[in-house]
Write an enzyme that holds these catalytic residues in place. Sequence first.
Site, mmCIF file in Angstrom:
data_model
loop_
_atom_site.group_PDB
_atom_site.id
_atom_site.type_symbol
_atom_site.label_atom_id
_atom_site.label_comp_id
_atom_site.label_asym_id
_atom_site.label_seq_id
_atom_site.Cartn_x
_atom_site.Cartn_y
_atom_site.Cartn_z
ATOM 1 N N ARG A 1 0.853 -1.193 0.000
ATOM 2 C CA ARG A 1 0.000 0.000 0.000
ATOM 3 C C ARG A 1 0.887 1.239 0.000
ATOM 4 O O ARG A 1 1.733 1.400 0.877
ATOM 5 C CB ARG A 1 -0.925 -0.022 1.212
ATOM 6 C CG ARG A 1 -1.828 1.197 1.325
ATOM 7 C CD ARG A 1 -2.948 0.970 2.321
ATOM 8 N NE ARG A 1 -3.889 -0.044 1.827
ATOM 9 C CZ ARG A 1 -5.066 -0.305 2.387
ATOM 10 N NH1 ARG A 1 -5.456 0.364 3.463
ATOM 11 N NH2 ARG A 1 -5.842 -1.237 1.885
ATOM 12 N N LYS B 1 2.125 -7.926 4.832
ATOM 13 C CA LYS B 1 1.700 -6.721 4.124
ATOM 14 C C LYS B 1 2.836 -5.695 4.200
ATOM 15 O O LYS B 1 3.697 -5.772 5.080
ATOM 16 C CB LYS B 1 0.439 -6.141 4.758
ATOM 17 C CG LYS B 1 -0.385 -5.263 3.837
ATOM 18 C CD LYS B 1 -1.241 -6.073 2.886
ATOM 19 C CE LYS B 1 -2.152 -5.174 2.063
ATOM 20 N NZ LYS B 1 -3.075 -5.950 1.226
ATOM 21 N N SER C 1 -5.494 -7.979 -10.887
ATOM 22 C CA SER C 1 -6.305 -8.914 -10.107
ATOM 23 C C SER C 1 -7.675 -8.332 -9.745
ATOM 24 O O SER C 1 -8.507 -9.031 -9.166
ATOM 25 C CB SER C 1 -5.564 -9.308 -8.825
ATOM 26 O OG SER C 1 -5.362 -8.170 -8.000
ATOM 27 N N ALA D 1 -13.576 -3.971 0.410
ATOM 28 C CA ALA D 1 -12.650 -3.240 1.280
ATOM 29 C C ALA D 1 -12.054 -4.158 2.337
ATOM 30 O O ALA D 1 -12.709 -5.097 2.804
ATOM 31 C CB ALA D 1 -13.380 -2.079 1.951
#
Length: 356
Positions: A52, A88, A154, A267
């Site tokens: 992110r 992540k 994706s 989300a």
Amino acid sequence: MTIVPAAEALDLDAETLAGHESVLYCRDEETGLRSIIAIHDTTLGPGLGGTRFKTYPSERDALHDVLRLSQGMTYKNAAAGLPFGGAKAVIIGDPRTDKTPELLRAYGRFVDALDGRYVTAADVGTNSDDLDIVGETTTHLTGRTVAAGGSGDSGPDTALGVFVAMRAAAERLWGAGGLKDRTVGVEGAGKVGGVLTKLLLDEGARVVVADPDPEARERVSAATAGAVQLAEYLGGPLEVYAPCALGATVTVARVNELGARLVCGAANNQLPTQDEDAALHEAGILWVPDYVANAGGVIHLVSGERLGRTRDEVTADVKRIADTAREVLSHSADAAIPTGAAADEMVAARLAAARA
């Protein structure tokens, strides 16, 4: 480039990072890179999760985000039956002004330094073209462009997974008609929300799409020949609420305001707190846990790119999200527990079996 434990870089106590196997902070003065990689759990395999790229009020806020997201990836990958753990990454900055090829290559070197314990992919603020550049300095990634040997975007498979999960839940609520003639509010007109909207229209649903960006609304309107109602912000009355933007928007007060009985979207981290899971259950609102519904994207990356399955096989794998959703909803009803708790129990059992 400097890579140090996040606890050292951000002056954290051990309790803040409890439950994570490794959390590392990277700073590269030459390119301006500031990044955190959080590896939550590698019981099922290397930690897999997107990167992110986002402006945060502080590095502590970035840390809070990456810790929640990495844990969510452990649950998402386990629920989808994938041979990967959860991890992540965040890059701190504005992708519109701070993203450069040099910074992305530096980030690739950061990923590479973890020797395969973390496999990165795209997330908010990054895309397949960015991953092609990251891939110049590491092989531990998935989601590059088709031209670079990857499986490409994706987003469509994420949307497909949300759609089949939503349809399965709608059939549980309203019978065989499912989503036909139901009013669905899609919050977020990005690459996932746009595809989801078309799938819903094809199913016979009425769709309201909300996004504060007028260009995003216009793209959806053009792609659907104006067949949707557009809004800057989502309002009611709705029957289904599909949060497909950022997280922490699903509360009982918000869903009741919209009038929805079913919540299912793309989300991540949709609930602001875990308490909201029980509150939704008590209010009679059916919530398909986010990490169950939105696993289509990671299935696309793993099945299509890492495991080399055909397009038809990948689509079949994504559509099995409907079966997972049914399993979670049935367990929730049988055990009289919230849907989030039911999904967590399913994941915990899979992780325990793998450890055993």
